[in-house]
Design a protein around this motif. Structure first.
Motif, short mmCIF file in Angstrom:
data_model
loop_
_atom_site.label_atom_id
_atom_site.label_comp_id
_atom_site.label_asym_id
_atom_site.label_seq_id
_atom_site.Cartn_x
_atom_site.Cartn_y
_atom_site.Cartn_z
N PHE A 1 0.86 -1.18 0.00
CA PHE A 1 0.00 0.00 0.00
C PHE A 1 0.90 1.23 0.00
O PHE A 1 1.84 1.32 0.79
CB PHE A 1 -0.92 0.00 1.22
CG PHE A 1 -2.00 -1.04 1.18
CD1 PHE A 1 -2.31 -1.71 0.00
CD2 PHE A 1 -2.72 -1.37 2.32
CE1 PHE A 1 -3.32 -2.67 -0.04
CE2 PHE A 1 -3.73 -2.32 2.29
CZ PHE A 1 -4.02 -2.97 1.11
N GLY A 2 0.58 2.21 -0.85
CA GLY A 2 1.53 3.26 -1.20
C GLY A 2 1.73 4.38 -0.21
O GLY A 2 2.05 5.49 -0.63
N SER A 3 1.55 4.15 1.08
CA SER A 3 1.81 5.20 2.06
C SER A 3 2.03 4.58 3.43
O SER A 3 1.35 3.63 3.80
CB SER A 3 0.64 6.18 2.13
OG SER A 3 0.85 7.14 3.16
N LYS A 4 3.00 5.13 4.17
CA LYS A 4 3.21 4.72 5.55
C LYS A 4 2.38 5.55 6.53
O LYS A 4 2.33 5.24 7.72
CB LYS A 4 4.70 4.85 5.91
CG LYS A 4 5.59 3.80 5.27
CD LYS A 4 7.02 3.94 5.76
CE LYS A 4 7.91 2.83 5.20
NZ LYS A 4 7.54 1.51 5.72
N ASP A 5 1.76 6.61 6.04
CA ASP A 5 0.98 7.48 6.92
C ASP A 5 -0.32 6.79 7.34
O ASP A 5 -0.88 5.98 6.59
CB ASP A 5 0.64 8.79 6.21
CG ASP A 5 1.89 9.57 5.84
OD1 ASP A 5 2.88 9.49 6.59
OD2 ASP A 5 1.87 10.26 4.79
N PRO A 6 -0.83 7.09 8.54
CA PRO A 6 -2.12 6.55 8.95
C PRO A 6 -3.21 6.91 7.95
O PRO A 6 -3.24 8.03 7.43
CB PRO A 6 -2.37 7.21 10.31
CG PRO A 6 -1.01 7.59 10.81
CD PRO A 6 -0.22 7.95 9.58
N PRO B 1 -1.96 2.71 -4.66
CA PRO B 1 -1.99 4.03 -4.03
C PRO B 1 -3.10 4.11 -3.00
O PRO B 1 -4.16 3.50 -3.16
CB PRO B 1 -2.24 4.99 -5.20
CG PRO B 1 -2.94 4.15 -6.22
CD PRO B 1 -2.40 2.76 -6.07
N MET B 2 -2.86 4.86 -1.94
CA MET B 2 -3.85 4.99 -0.88
C MET B 2 -4.71 6.22 -1.13
O MET B 2 -4.37 7.34 -0.74
CB MET B 2 -3.16 5.06 0.48
CG MET B 2 -2.32 3.84 0.80
SD MET B 2 -3.28 2.31 0.74
CE MET B 2 -4.19 2.42 2.28
N THR C 1 4.10 5.70 -11.53
CA THR C 1 2.70 5.27 -11.61
C THR C 1 1.99 5.40 -10.27
O THR C 1 0.92 6.01 -10.17
CB THR C 1 2.64 3.82 -12.10
OG1 THR C 1 3.21 3.76 -13.42
CG2 THR C 1 1.20 3.31 -12.15
N VAL C 2 2.59 4.85 -9.21
CA VAL C 2 1.90 4.86 -7.92
C VAL C 2 1.88 6.26 -7.32
O VAL C 2 0.91 6.66 -6.67
CB VAL C 2 2.52 3.82 -6.96
CG1 VAL C 2 3.90 4.25 -6.49
CG2 VAL C 2 1.61 3.56 -5.78
N LEU C 3 2.94 7.06 -7.56
CA LEU C 3 2.96 8.42 -7.03
C LEU C 3 1.94 9.32 -7.74
O LEU C 3 1.53 10.34 -7.19
CB LEU C 3 4.36 9.02 -7.16
CG LEU C 3 5.39 8.49 -6.17
CD1 LEU C 3 6.79 9.00 -6.52
CD2 LEU C 3 5.03 8.89 -4.74
N ASN C 4 1.53 8.92 -8.94
CA ASN C 4 0.52 9.69 -9.67
C ASN C 4 -0.88 9.09 -9.51
O ASN C 4 -1.79 9.44 -10.26
CB ASN C 4 0.91 9.79 -11.14
CG ASN C 4 1.98 10.84 -11.38
OD1 ASN C 4 1.69 12.02 -11.54
ND2 ASN C 4 3.24 10.41 -11.38
#
Length: 243
Positions: free
Chosen positions: A93-98, A134-135, A214-217
């Motif tokens: 999953f594309g983020s470590k943030d909650p 991406p989240m 790709t995932v950052l966009n």
């Protein structure tokens, strides 16, 4: 002190009507993803049919670019399965943030749909897929794209910092790790002090078609991989050391 070669396994057993009690969940508390795969494939479920697909993850935090793929425990679990001749998919999953529950649920539903597609349409040359989701709440309506792994190399040492005499690391106070020195040896202590701003800039400016771009966009990235460090072609025959 616990032996690092001993893995502790905890099982949750569930009894279903007209069936025997079987472990439904197995937790390996001190294992790596790769060791979990080995134990799951060859030690824990011998009374069940052979495993035909290993899913490693989901990891919270993207695993995009070669430097992440080669150091990722999540991708490492899928690689371990591939070296055991099993098909495997790594999910990140594309983020470590909650994240809000609805975004996590959307990412999970979407990942299941992508996994089902890959399982039903498995390419004969692929040993594992690396999936980055991406989240975002609308992830299920956004494209899923085939991607390449972005080549990336560490440009400088940026993972660890030296613990100085005043116990500061890169200007921040940190506890000393060892803190002793002998008359014949000088000990230097290092601690984890990752500084990834340069990497983040590179990932954000990565070219279209790569997993990072790709995932950052906001799109889902699927990278088809083989589990090998393949040799460079056309280098063969004897080596003349006198040349």
């Amino acid at each position: 002190m616990q032996d690092s070669n001993i893995f502790t396994v905890t099982t949750l057993e569930t009894t279903f009507p007209d069936t025997e009690t079987q472990p439904e969940w197995v937790v390996i508390r001190n294992g790596t993803p790769a060791s979990c795969v080995q134990l799951g494939l060859f030690n824990l479920f011998q009374d069940r049919p052979p495993v035909d697909l290993v899913i490693s993850g989901p990891n919270h935090g993207r695993n995009a670019s070669t430097v992440y793929n080669l150091s990722s425990g999540t991708v490492g679990g899928a690689l371990e399965a591939a070296t055991c001749s099993k098909r495997a998919i790594a999910i990140s999953f594309g983020s470590k943030d909650p994240q809000p529950d609805e975004i996590i649920r959307a990412a999970a539903r979407h990942a299941v749909k992508v996994v089902n597609y890959l399982y039903e349409h498995w390419h004969a040359d692929v040993e594992l897929y690396n999936l980055n989701v991406p989240m975002r709440e609308d992830v299920e309506s956004r494209p899923v794209r085939w991607t390449e792994a972005l080549p990336y190399y560490w440009p400088r040492g940026c993972m660890y910092g030296e613990v100085t005499a005043d116990k500061k690391v890169n200007g921040h106070t940190e506890p000393a790790v060892n803190g002793t020195s002998g008359s014949h040896f000088k000990e230097i202590d290092f601690t984890w002090a990752a500084e990834l701003s340069e990497m983040k800039k590179t990932l954000q400016s990565s070219r279209e078609g790569t997993d990072a771009h790709t995932v950052l966009n906001g799109d889902t990235s699927v990278t088809a991989l083989r589990a090998n460090f393949w040799h460079v072609p056309d280098l063969e025959g004897p080596i003349n050391l006198d040349d």
